[in-house]
Design an enzyme around this catalytic site. Sequence first.
Site, PDB file in Angstrom:
ATOM      1  N   HIS A 138       0.845  -1.322   0.091  1.00  0.00           N
ATOM      2  CA  HIS A 138      -0.044   0.015   0.149  1.00  0.00           C
ATOM      3  C   HIS A 138       0.972   1.418   0.122  1.00  0.00           C
ATOM      4  O   HIS A 138       1.669   1.440   0.926  1.00  0.00           O
ATOM      5  CB  HIS A 138      -0.822  -0.183   1.181  1.00  0.00           C
ATOM      6  N   TYR A 174      -9.788   5.997   2.098  1.00  0.00           N
ATOM      7  CA  TYR A 174      -9.232   4.686   3.220  1.00  0.00           C
ATOM      8  C   TYR A 174      -7.865   4.590   2.887  1.00  0.00           C
ATOM      9  O   TYR A 174      -7.233   4.440   1.852  1.00  0.00           O
ATOM     10  CB  TYR A 174      -9.989   3.600   2.706  1.00  0.00           C
ATOM     11  N   ASP A 221      -8.499   0.701  -3.473  1.00  0.00           N
ATOM     12  CA  ASP A 221      -9.737   0.256  -2.558  1.00  0.00           C
ATOM     13  C   ASP A 221     -10.659   1.277  -2.360  1.00  0.00           C
ATOM     14  O   ASP A 221     -10.413   2.308  -1.887  1.00  0.00           O
ATOM     15  CB  ASP A 221      -8.878  -0.463  -1.331  1.00  0.00           C
ATOM     16  N   HIS A 223     -13.232   0.485  -0.655  1.00  0.00           N
ATOM     17  CA  HIS A 223     -13.676   0.373   0.724  1.00  0.00           C
ATOM     18  C   HIS A 223     -15.319   0.330   0.887  1.00  0.00           C
ATOM     19  O   HIS A 223     -15.787   0.805   1.786  1.00  0.00           O
ATOM     20  CB  HIS A 223     -12.962   1.259   1.829  1.00  0.00           C
ATOM     21  N   GLU A 247     -10.775  -2.402  -5.839  1.00  0.00           N
ATOM     22  CA  GLU A 247     -11.316  -3.191  -4.799  1.00  0.00           C
ATOM     23  C   GLU A 247     -12.471  -2.823  -4.167  1.00  0.00           C
ATOM     24  O   GLU A 247     -12.691  -1.478  -3.800  1.00  0.00           O
ATOM     25  CB  GLU A 247     -10.080  -3.451  -3.634  1.00  0.00           C
ATOM     26  N   GLU A 273     -13.647  -9.404   0.795  1.00  0.00           N
ATOM     27  CA  GLU A 273     -13.023  -9.242   2.276  1.00  0.00           C
ATOM     28  C   GLU A 273     -13.925  -9.415   3.373  1.00  0.00           C
ATOM     29  O   GLU A 273     -13.382  -9.921   4.602  1.00  0.00           O
ATOM     30  CB  GLU A 273     -11.956  -8.349   2.312  1.00  0.00           C
ATOM     31  N   ARG A 294     -11.589 -11.978  -2.760  1.00  0.00           N
ATOM     32  CA  ARG A 294     -10.636 -11.159  -1.709  1.00  0.00           C
ATOM     33  C   ARG A 294     -10.912 -11.796  -0.444  1.00  0.00           C
ATOM     34  O   ARG A 294     -10.445 -11.026   0.584  1.00  0.00           O
ATOM     35  CB  ARG A 294     -10.801  -9.860  -1.947  1.00  0.00           C
ATOM     36  N   HIS A 323      -7.147 -11.396   1.404  1.00  0.00           N
ATOM     37  CA  HIS A 323      -6.983 -10.223   2.296  1.00  0.00           C
ATOM     38  C   HIS A 323      -5.659 -10.772   3.278  1.00  0.00           C
ATOM     39  O   HIS A 323      -5.658 -11.661   3.694  1.00  0.00           O
ATOM     40  CB  HIS A 323      -8.290 -10.173   3.131  1.00  0.00           C
ATOM     41  N   ASP A 327      -3.912  -7.094  10.507  1.00  0.00           N
ATOM     42  CA  ASP A 327      -4.800  -7.818  11.222  1.00  0.00           C
ATOM     43  C   ASP A 327      -4.943  -9.116  10.754  1.00  0.00           C
ATOM     44  O   ASP A 327      -6.039  -9.995  11.110  1.00  0.00           O
ATOM     45  CB  ASP A 327      -6.268  -7.297  11.428  1.00  0.00           C
ATOM     46  N   GLU A 350      -2.253  -9.799  -1.139  1.00  0.00           N
ATOM     47  CA  GLU A 350      -1.988  -8.793  -0.261  1.00  0.00           C
ATOM     48  C   GLU A 350      -0.809  -8.638   0.638  1.00  0.00           C
ATOM     49  O   GLU A 350      -0.788  -9.738   1.351  1.00  0.00           O
ATOM     50  CB  GLU A 350      -2.977  -8.258   0.469  1.00  0.00           C
TER      51      GLU A 350
END
Length: 417
Positions: A138, A174, A221, A223, A247, A273, A294, A323, A327, A350
Amino acid sequence: MPSNFDQPWPVRDDLRIRSVKAIVTAPQGIPLVVVKIETTEPGLYGLGCATFTQRWKAVQTFVDEHLARLLVGRYPGDIGDLTRLASYSGYWRGGPVTNNAISGIDQALWDIAGKRAGMPVYELLGGKVRAAADTYIHASGATIEDTITHAQKLIGQGWRHIRLQVSTPGGGGYGAPRLATLYPNAPYHNGWSARDYLRTTPELFAEARQALPDNIELLHDVHSRLTPKEAIILARSLEPYGLFFLEDVLAPEHWDRLPEVRAASPVPLAVGELTTSMNDAIRLIRDHGVDFIRSHVSDIGGLTPARKLADLAELCGVRTAWHGPGDTSPIGAAANVALDVTSVAFGIQEGHIYDDAVHEVFPGTLRIEDGWLRPNEAPGWGIDLDEEAAARYPAALSGHDEWAAGVRRIDGALEAP
């Protein structure tokens, strides 16, 4: 801590699960949940990712208070049976809490299977069809110039695929820093405007294509914040810039509209995701709504259902792009790359750069080199967990909920995080 990766584990039908527990740690400031399953064979245990960052306490309780009692005393080699048992035991099933807890069980059992066989998990899945997984990373900034400068730095480090995000007022960009409002007289003066976003994003990619090498693949993305019509407008405006994918253009509530958006979009769509079951992801693939699936592997129940999705994607001409943000625990990242190197349907992975504290807690954590991600060759995942180190990085319950509720339109309406 001594390694347990090279011991000759016995293959015995009397082997049993001795204990099941969830371990929560936040070495990079992000709560990570890992399930540890110990067996009656001394030193033989498995680790699995159960990370649902925003609701980690619920997952921990589910594992410790419900699934542990269900699984102790059972044979760890029956992975499919045990994960189905865990899934059906509560009558009502599905959702991210349940599925992450089951994912932790599922991946820990695969880890045990690999250690018993003396093989990395990817070999249990049929072996490699590629040497490594290409990754994207990113790049973001408060301005277009800042974002492009960040992208250039990442390209210099070896990445060939870069996701670009630039700030817009109200937090709509985002993955980028928040900007001050453009709407001081609006009911919610720090709000986000879809119109601003639809104007700014093509400007970002127009300048990026001028500044970055032609062979660099660019991604973006959304989002989940656009209507179906807005998603089509954005996709068409980005056509000249040859995006690798766009995305999450729609929120899950509108995924039934994805086939029409995809049909009108000149840009490949990557969605999924926010799938919280294998069946949700199946519909995206089966109904021709996506070019890339995703899913967050732990949110759909772990490695076992993700394998099935990868096979379906291959049959339907869809590619995978699992994804993999911060996290996802290092165990989850290892599960992702095991799928990547064994599936013909692989598209892109990713990437996330774990800091030194994560490597301290999780010895064997994978490192991305020149944009490439390779699985460990040790049995199982080849990743351990130092529980003493994990305890030095306790997780907190604050922070993530506040972030998730923080994006509103200028009229005050709440948007997706």
